[in-house]
Design a protein around this motif. Structure first.
Motif, PDB file in Angstrom:
ATOM      1  N   LYS A 155       9.931 -33.115 -26.128  1.00 12.35           N
ATOM      2  CA  LYS A 155      10.462 -32.174 -25.677  1.00 12.35           C
ATOM      3  C   LYS A 155      10.268 -31.719 -24.030  1.00 12.35           C
ATOM      4  CE  LYS A 155      14.193 -30.430 -27.834  1.00 12.35           C
ATOM      5  NZ  LYS A 155      14.717 -29.289 -29.348  1.00 12.35           N
ATOM      6  N   GLU A 156       8.924 -31.931 -24.110  1.00 10.23           N
ATOM      7  CA  GLU A 156       7.861 -30.947 -23.711  1.00 10.23           C
ATOM      8  C   GLU A 156       8.041 -31.709 -22.442  1.00 10.23           C
ATOM      9  OE1 GLU A 156       3.034 -29.007 -22.851  1.00 10.23           O
ATOM     10  OE2 GLU A 156       4.090 -29.524 -24.511  1.00 10.23           O
ATOM     11  N   TRP A 157       7.351 -33.185 -22.318  1.00 10.79           N
ATOM     12  CA  TRP A 157       7.393 -33.981 -21.588  1.00 10.79           C
ATOM     13  C   TRP A 157       8.165 -34.519 -20.845  1.00 10.79           C
ATOM     14  CZ3 TRP A 157       4.221 -36.538 -19.043  1.00 10.79           C
ATOM     15  CH2 TRP A 157       4.054 -37.814 -17.492  1.00 10.79           C
ATOM     16  N   GLU A 199      12.087 -34.401 -15.822  1.00  7.66           N
ATOM     17  CA  GLU A 199      12.506 -33.662 -14.273  1.00  7.66           C
ATOM     18  C   GLU A 199      12.441 -33.094 -14.049  1.00  7.66           C
ATOM     19  OE1 GLU A 199      16.579 -33.739 -13.709  1.00  7.66           O
ATOM     20  OE2 GLU A 199      15.779 -35.002 -15.625  1.00  7.66           O
ATOM     21  N   ASP A 200      11.369 -31.735 -14.187  1.00  8.74           N
ATOM     22  CA  ASP A 200      11.328 -31.600 -13.192  1.00  8.74           C
ATOM     23  C   ASP A 200      11.105 -32.186 -11.762  1.00  8.74           C
ATOM     24  OD1 ASP A 200      11.367 -28.790 -14.503  1.00  8.74           O
ATOM     25  OD2 ASP A 200      10.364 -28.530 -15.037  1.00  8.74           O
ATOM     26  N   ASP A 254      17.046 -38.743 -19.904  1.00  8.45           N
ATOM     27  CA  ASP A 254      18.329 -37.751 -19.886  1.00  8.45           C
ATOM     28  C   ASP A 254      19.109 -39.350 -21.020  1.00  8.45           C
ATOM     29  OD1 ASP A 254      17.881 -35.407 -20.655  1.00  8.45           O
ATOM     30  OD2 ASP A 254      19.190 -34.788 -18.486  1.00  8.45           O
ATOM     31  N   ALA A 255      18.408 -40.026 -19.839  1.00  8.16           N
ATOM     32  CA  ALA A 255      19.576 -40.858 -20.206  1.00  8.16           C
ATOM     33  C   ALA A 255      18.236 -42.009 -21.259  1.00  8.16           C
ATOM     34  CB  ALA A 255      19.111 -42.408 -18.628  1.00  8.16           C
ATOM     35  N   ILE A 256      17.344 -41.777 -20.836  1.00  4.65           N
ATOM     36  CA  ILE A 256      16.056 -42.396 -21.999  1.00  4.65           C
ATOM     37  C   ILE A 256      16.642 -41.666 -23.267  1.00  4.65           C
ATOM     38  CG2 ILE A 256      14.112 -43.289 -22.714  1.00  4.65           C
ATOM     39  CD1 ILE A 256      13.104 -42.347 -19.653  1.00  4.65           C
ATOM     40  N   GLN A 257      17.418 -40.853 -23.831  1.00  9.05           N
ATOM     41  CA  GLN A 257      17.538 -39.746 -24.813  1.00  9.05           C
ATOM     42  C   GLN A 257      18.573 -40.319 -25.755  1.00  9.05           C
ATOM     43  OE1 GLN A 257      14.955 -38.060 -26.285  1.00  9.05           O
ATOM     44  NE2 GLN A 257      16.164 -37.249 -27.724  1.00  9.05           N
ATOM     45  N   HIS A 258      19.511 -40.489 -24.810  1.00  5.98           N
ATOM     46  CA  HIS A 258      20.380 -41.060 -24.958  1.00  5.98           C
ATOM     47  C   HIS A 258      20.263 -42.766 -26.702  1.00  5.98           C
ATOM     48  CE1 HIS A 258      24.968 -41.636 -25.298  1.00  5.98           C
ATOM     49  NE2 HIS A 258      25.043 -43.065 -25.330  1.00  5.98           N
TER      50      HIS A 258
END
Length: 357
Positions: A103-105, A110-111, A126-130
């Motif tokens: 999550k940190e990375w 994102e920032d 977010d797209a990768i996480q999906h």
């Protein structure tokens, strides 16, 4: 200006996400369409700087000498991102490639995307996480309707089991899924365990599985899997051996409960591809793959991924997507050094054109 490549990885034990199958396999490229580059690149003699944040294993498999040599010829330089320092203090980059866990990375990337809109980030976190959850991974394919595009594309019927193995037989019976079933870990985090597959042949064996997992109906496909690599608008397909249909028949005859498959193609790794049934080995139609790739690029919001596709045995125009992987093992894709470097140049070219308008 000479840019020095350096490699930094705080956690050497960090697992490579979606690692490629380490099997004896056969490559047969279908095609690749490389967009035409305009002359004058790199722009005004300026090098294209690509920052990368990859695991040590992914760095080794991706940044092969042939890729770095081709990149150097085209004025592209790969620079390792130092994870111990603020990302905004590094660079400047034209492109940032990343494939790390945590999550940190994700928040760091994102920032960075928000504060550096001039930099192309491959790809949105977010797209990768999906794609890391098999419950949702194939939904974009299931929502498509490509029945009129030189064939039909769908996904196997599946059931998600998050806990309580004892409840699996009842859940399967209620869902109407037909045995045998392929059991896959729910989370695709790149670990060895996330790639371990099992075949369950009877109701009693279902209780031996370990949730959380996804159960997919096994589709007879002649033991051949098609790896469809996507790099931006470019597509390339290779054949891989997969779990042969006769494994199901053999294990069913032995009343085997659970058949463990550490890698999907290991059971057929020694098969002679020259003797493959032409109806099984025939590659999916190009127009079908082009439309599928275009739709998924839009729906997934990704530019670097691959699809594992099988053809239902005896149904030449019916295909199933069984897995989607982000930033797969491009180093095993024939001609990847030319495809990837042209892709990077086109990204920078597109950004430059937008800024000039």
């Amino acid at each position: 200006m000479r840019l020095k490549e350096e490699m930094s990885c705080r956690n050497e034990d960090e697992r490579e996400e979606f690692s490629e199958q380490k099997l004896n396999h056969h490559h047969q490229p279908l095609f690749f369409t490389t967009p035409t580059l305009e002359p004058g690149f790199p722009l005004q003699g300026k090098p294209v700087v690509v920052g990368y944040a990859l695991t040590s294993k992914k760095t080794k498999s991706f940044l092969q000498p042939k890729l770095k040599d081709q990149a150097r010829i085209k004025g592209i330089f790969f620079v390792a991102i130092d994870q111990s320092k603020p990302l905004s203090d590094q660079g400047p980059f034209d492109v940032v490639m990343h494939k790390l866990l945590g999550k940190e990375w994700r928040q760091i990337i994102e920032d960075y995307r928000q504060t550096h809109p001039e930099v192309t980030v491959l790809d949105p976190p977010d797209a990768i996480q999906h794609l890391r959850n098999r419950q949702f991974m194939l939904q974009a394919v299931a929502d498509l309707n490509l029945s009129d595009s030189y064939g039909k594309v769908g996904v196997p019927r599946q059931l998600v089991i998050k806990k309580d193995a004892s409840s699996i037989p009842d859940a399967v019976a209620k869902s109407g899924l037909i045995l045998p079933l392929v059991a896959k870990p729910l989370i695709a985090d790149g670990s060895a365990k996330s790639h371990e597959l099992s075949l369950a042949f009877d109701q009693n064996s279902l209780q031996k599985l370990e949730p959380p997992l996804v159960l997919q109906e096994f589709v007879n496909h002649g033991g051949v899997l098609f790896k469809v690599y996507i790099v931006g608008e470019t597509i390339k397909v290779v054949r891989r051996f997969s779990l042969p249909d006769d494994v199901c028949k053999r294990e069913l005859s032995k009343n085997a409960g659970v058949y463990h498959v550490p890698r999907v193609s290991c059971a057929a790794a020694s098969a002679d591809d020259a003797n493959l049934d032409p109806h099984v080995a025939e590659l999916p139609p190009r127009p079908l793959l082009e439309k599928l790739a275009k739709e998924l690029r839009h729906r997934l919001g990704l530019r670097l991924f691959n699809l594992d596709i099988i053809r239902e045995h005896g149904c030449g125009d019916r295909f199933y997507v069984i897995d989607i992987n982000y930033f797969p093992g491009y180093g095993k894709m024939p001609g990847y050094e030319h495809i990837f470097t042209d892709f990077l140049l086109n990204l920078v070219q597109g950004k430059y054109k937008k800024r000039s308008c």
